[in-house]
Design a protein around this motif. Structure first.
Motif, PDB file in Angstrom:
ATOM      1  N   SER A  85       3.553  10.685  -5.782  1.00 51.27           N
ATOM      2  CA  SER A  85       3.040   9.951  -4.621  1.00 51.27           C
ATOM      3  C   SER A  85       3.769  10.267  -3.331  1.00 51.27           C
ATOM      4  N   ALA A  86       4.858  11.049  -3.408  1.00 46.35           N
ATOM      5  CA  ALA A  86       5.618  11.375  -2.204  1.00 46.35           C
ATOM      6  C   ALA A  86       4.736  12.140  -1.222  1.00 46.35           C
ATOM      7  N   GLY A  87       4.657  11.647   0.021  1.00 47.68           N
ATOM      8  CA  GLY A  87       3.823  12.266   1.035  1.00 47.68           C
ATOM      9  C   GLY A  87       2.355  11.898   0.943  1.00 47.68           C
ATOM     10  N   VAL A  88       2.001  11.105  -0.065  1.00 44.36           N
ATOM     11  CA  VAL A  88       0.597  10.702  -0.257  1.00 44.36           C
ATOM     12  C   VAL A  88       0.455   9.198  -0.022  1.00 44.36           C
ATOM     13  N   LEU A  89       1.279   8.412  -0.678  1.00 42.81           N
ATOM     14  CA  LEU A  89       1.278   6.967  -0.496  1.00 42.81           C
ATOM     15  C   LEU A  89       2.515   6.548   0.293  1.00 42.81           C
ATOM     16  N   ARG A  90       2.394   5.419   0.973  1.00 43.22           N
ATOM     17  CA  ARG A  90       3.486   4.922   1.809  1.00 43.22           C
ATOM     18  C   ARG A  90       4.089   3.659   1.190  1.00 43.22           C
ATOM     19  N   GLY A  91       5.416   3.628   1.102  1.00 43.94           N
ATOM     20  CA  GLY A  91       6.113   2.456   0.614  1.00 43.94           C
ATOM     21  C   GLY A  91       6.457   1.502   1.737  1.00 43.94           C
ATOM     22  N   SER A  92       6.982   0.351   1.383  1.00 36.79           N
ATOM     23  CA  SER A  92       7.346  -0.671   2.368  1.00 36.79           C
ATOM     24  C   SER A  92       8.497  -0.178   3.236  1.00 36.79           C
TER      25      SER A  92
ATOM     26  N   MET B 132      -8.883   2.729  -7.453  1.00 32.80           N
ATOM     27  CA  MET B 132      -8.304   3.961  -7.968  1.00 32.80           C
ATOM     28  C   MET B 132      -9.240   4.564  -9.004  1.00 32.80           C
ATOM     29  N   ALA B 133      -9.482   5.868  -8.887  1.00 32.25           N
ATOM     30  CA  ALA B 133     -10.319   6.589  -9.836  1.00 32.25           C
ATOM     31  C   ALA B 133     -11.691   5.926  -9.989  1.00 32.25           C
ATOM     32  N   GLY B 134     -12.218   5.409  -8.887  1.00 34.06           N
ATOM     33  CA  GLY B 134     -13.545   4.804  -8.909  1.00 34.06           C
ATOM     34  C   GLY B 134     -13.581   3.384  -9.408  1.00 34.06           C
ATOM     35  N   ARG B 135     -12.425   2.766  -9.645  1.00 37.38           N
ATOM     36  CA  ARG B 135     -12.356   1.393 -10.148  1.00 37.38           C
ATOM     37  C   ARG B 135     -11.667   0.507  -9.131  1.00 37.38           C
ATOM     38  N   ASP B 136     -12.139  -0.743  -9.013  1.00 36.56           N
ATOM     39  CA  ASP B 136     -11.463  -1.703  -8.146  1.00 36.56           C
ATOM     40  C   ASP B 136     -10.126  -2.099  -8.754  1.00 36.56           C
TER      41      ASP B 136
ATOM     42  N   THR C 103      -6.338  14.884 -10.417  1.00 35.97           N
ATOM     43  CA  THR C 103      -6.339  14.382  -9.040  1.00 35.97           C
ATOM     44  C   THR C 103      -7.391  13.292  -8.910  1.00 35.97           C
ATOM     45  N   ILE C 104      -6.961  12.113  -8.452  1.00 35.34           N
ATOM     46  CA  ILE C 104      -7.858  10.964  -8.390  1.00 35.34           C
ATOM     47  C   ILE C 104      -7.869  10.400  -6.971  1.00 35.34           C
ATOM     48  N   PRO C 105      -8.995   9.792  -6.547  1.00 33.75           N
ATOM     49  CA  PRO C 105      -9.016   9.102  -5.252  1.00 33.75           C
ATOM     50  C   PRO C 105      -8.366   7.729  -5.372  1.00 33.75           C
ATOM     51  N   VAL C 106      -7.569   7.386  -4.374  1.00 41.02           N
ATOM     52  CA  VAL C 106      -6.918   6.070  -4.320  1.00 41.02           C
ATOM     53  C   VAL C 106      -7.307   5.397  -3.011  1.00 41.02           C
ATOM     54  N   ARG C 107      -7.954   4.238  -3.099  1.00 42.72           N
ATOM     55  CA  ARG C 107      -8.357   3.490  -1.905  1.00 42.72           C
ATOM     56  C   ARG C 107      -7.248   2.523  -1.519  1.00 42.72           C
ATOM     57  N   VAL C 108      -6.832   2.586  -0.253  1.00 42.68           N
ATOM     58  CA  VAL C 108      -5.744   1.734   0.206  1.00 42.68           C
ATOM     59  C   VAL C 108      -6.087   1.090   1.542  1.00 42.68           C
ATOM     60  N   ARG C 109      -5.405  -0.036   1.821  1.00 42.63           N
ATOM     61  CA  ARG C 109      -5.342  -0.602   3.165  1.00 42.63           C
ATOM     62  C   ARG C 109      -4.025  -0.159   3.761  1.00 42.63           C
ATOM     63  N   ARG C 110      -4.080   0.532   4.879  1.00 38.82           N
ATOM     64  CA  ARG C 110      -2.894   1.068   5.529  1.00 38.82           C
ATOM     65  C   ARG C 110      -2.955   0.724   7.013  1.00 38.82           C
TER      66      ARG C 110
ATOM     67  N   THR D 139      -8.536   3.371   3.969  1.00 35.29           N
ATOM     68  CA  THR D 139      -8.572   4.827   3.862  1.00 35.29           C
ATOM     69  C   THR D 139      -8.504   5.214   2.391  1.00 35.29           C
ATOM     70  N   THR D 140      -8.849   6.442   2.102  1.00 30.68           N
ATOM     71  CA  THR D 140      -8.777   6.969   0.736  1.00 30.68           C
ATOM     72  C   THR D 140      -7.943   8.236   0.744  1.00 30.68           C
ATOM     73  N   VAL D 141      -7.006   8.314  -0.193  1.00 24.93           N
ATOM     74  CA  VAL D 141      -6.160   9.497  -0.325  1.00 24.93           C
ATOM     75  C   VAL D 141      -6.344  10.078  -1.719  1.00 24.93           C
ATOM     76  N   ASP D 142      -6.093  11.374  -1.851  1.00 22.52           N
ATOM     77  CA  ASP D 142      -6.171  12.050  -3.137  1.00 22.52           C
ATOM     78  C   ASP D 142      -4.774  12.193  -3.717  1.00 22.52           C
ATOM     79  N   LEU D 143      -4.609  11.713  -4.959  1.00 28.56           N
ATOM     80  CA  LEU D 143      -3.301  11.705  -5.624  1.00 28.56           C
ATOM     81  C   LEU D 143      -3.368  12.525  -6.897  1.00 28.56           C
ATOM     82  N   THR D 144      -2.517  13.525  -7.029  1.00 26.55           N
ATOM     83  CA  THR D 144      -2.396  14.302  -8.262  1.00 26.55           C
ATOM     84  C   THR D 144      -1.318  13.684  -9.126  1.00 26.55           C
TER      85      THR D 144
END
Length: 354
Positions: free
Chosen positions: A278-285, A306-310, A330-337, A342-347
């Motif tokens: 997730s480094a560089g893909v998702l943001r931590g607190s 995530m991966a098409g699931r709520d 690689t899966i799509p991850v839906r986030v509130r940022r 937005t949606t990011v792709d996570l391997t």
């Protein structure tokens, strides 16, 4: 984490309120009445027991100093399934089949992250036919009648009856990970039950007994997870779990207030592992806020899909990872940022060894 011997000593003393895991050799065996949660004289229930019990085994584990522990297991098409913690540290394993028939067994594969193991017995008795898993599309609902069959306290062929009393539970695993999609039951579970089958009235395995959490509450590894892990253990000796490399916090009313969310739901990314998937893909607190006297980490992505699931809860996220993804995918991850969707792709990576 406690040592193997500390764990076994604890569960041996815990009774119904402790882990169902194993019972120490030399504990309560050979006297008294078999443990049973309810009468099993109903004709339908007795018929299920009679059909299933020849395929259930006692698992006796030895280390270099001698007998170590007892657990349970059952025959499947992939071998004899039990818990990883039952056979951890074993130098020799013996299986006690119905009718006091004993066989040596080899440990084929183990997975600490699902607490599952596969054994290969020498010359399996013909009466010990493989049990099948329940249909997991959908899985059996809460209220489904079940039997837990195994060897609590070393008592061969003991049964306790109950229902599936909860689903989608998270159980503690090694390295602060959790075992996803666990099945909760009110069937009585005791030391020595671990690794045995939790079966429906059709005789299909709904879960692999794992632990007892207290009075009238116990847990089993779900058939859905076991159906992914067990064949890999039989074929390759191990199983790779999907890995994100994050720490998470479920969105509670307090967390929702800190993030200005109208609804409770989702999972906050509080920390991202350096160099992880997730480094560089998702943001931590990156900050904190105090809400109703509670300090809440803020600024992290809120995962809502995530991966098409709520994703409403951490159990939702864990179930998606465990049951619907594989390392390298690689899966799509839906986030509130920052108040935007937005949606990011996570391997995904593979979990490090425990």
């Amino acid at each position: 984490m406690p040592s193997r011997r500390e764990f076994l000593a604890a569960v041996g003393a815990a009774g119904a309120a402790g882990a169902a895991g194993c019972v120490r050799i030399g504990g309560r065996t050979g006297s008294g009445a078999p443990v049973s949660g309810a009468d099993v004289d109903d004709s339908a229930t007795a018929a299920v027991y009679d059909r299933v019990v020849p395929s259930v085994v006692g698992v006796r584990v030895y280390d270099d100093s001698g007998p170590l522990a007892n657990g349970s297991g059952f025959v499947t098409d992939d071998g004899v399934v039990t818990n990883q913690h039952v056979v951890a540290g074993a130098s020799r394993v013996k299986l006690r089949f119905h009718g006091n028939v004993w066989r040596d067994a080899d440990v084929v594969g183990t997975d600490a992250y699902s607490d599952l193991a596969v054994l290969s017995p020498a010359d399996r008795p013909a009466s010990a036919t493989p049990l099948g898993w329940v249909d997991t599309s959908p899985e059996p609902p809460v209220g489904t009648d079940v039997l837990a069959i195994g060897t609590p306290y070393g008592y061969d062929g003991s049964a306790s009856s109950g229902v599936i009393s909860g689903v989608d539970r998270l159980l503690p695993g090694p390295n602060d990970f959790q075992i996803a999609d666990a099945v909760q039951t009110d069937a009585a579970l005791n030391p020595g039950n671990s690794g045995g089958p939790l079966v429906t009235m059709a005789g299909s395995v709904a879960g692999v007994v794992n632990s007892a959490g207290g009075e009238n509450i116990g847990f089993a590894i779900s058939a859905a997870l076991a159906k992914r892990v067990v064949p890999a253990l039989a074929a390759d000796g191990d199983y790779d779990h999907s890995y994100m490399g994050v720490r998470l916090l479920e969105v509670s009313p307090t967390v929702a207030a800190a993030y200005g969310l109208e609804d409770v739901g989702g999972v906050v990314v509080t920390q991202v592992a350096d160099g992880g998937p997730s480094a560089g893909v998702l943001r931590g607190s990156d900050g904190t806020d105090v809400v109703d006297g509670v300090r809440v980490p803020t600024g992290g992505d809120v995962i809502v899909g995530m991966a098409g699931r709520d994703v409403e809860t951490q159990a939702d996220l864990s179930n998606v990872l465990a049951l619907r993804t594989s390392p390298g995918e690689t899966i799509p991850v839906r986030v509130r940022r920052s108040d935007a969707a937005t949606t990011v792709d996570l391997t995904l990576g593979a979990r490090p060894e425990p």
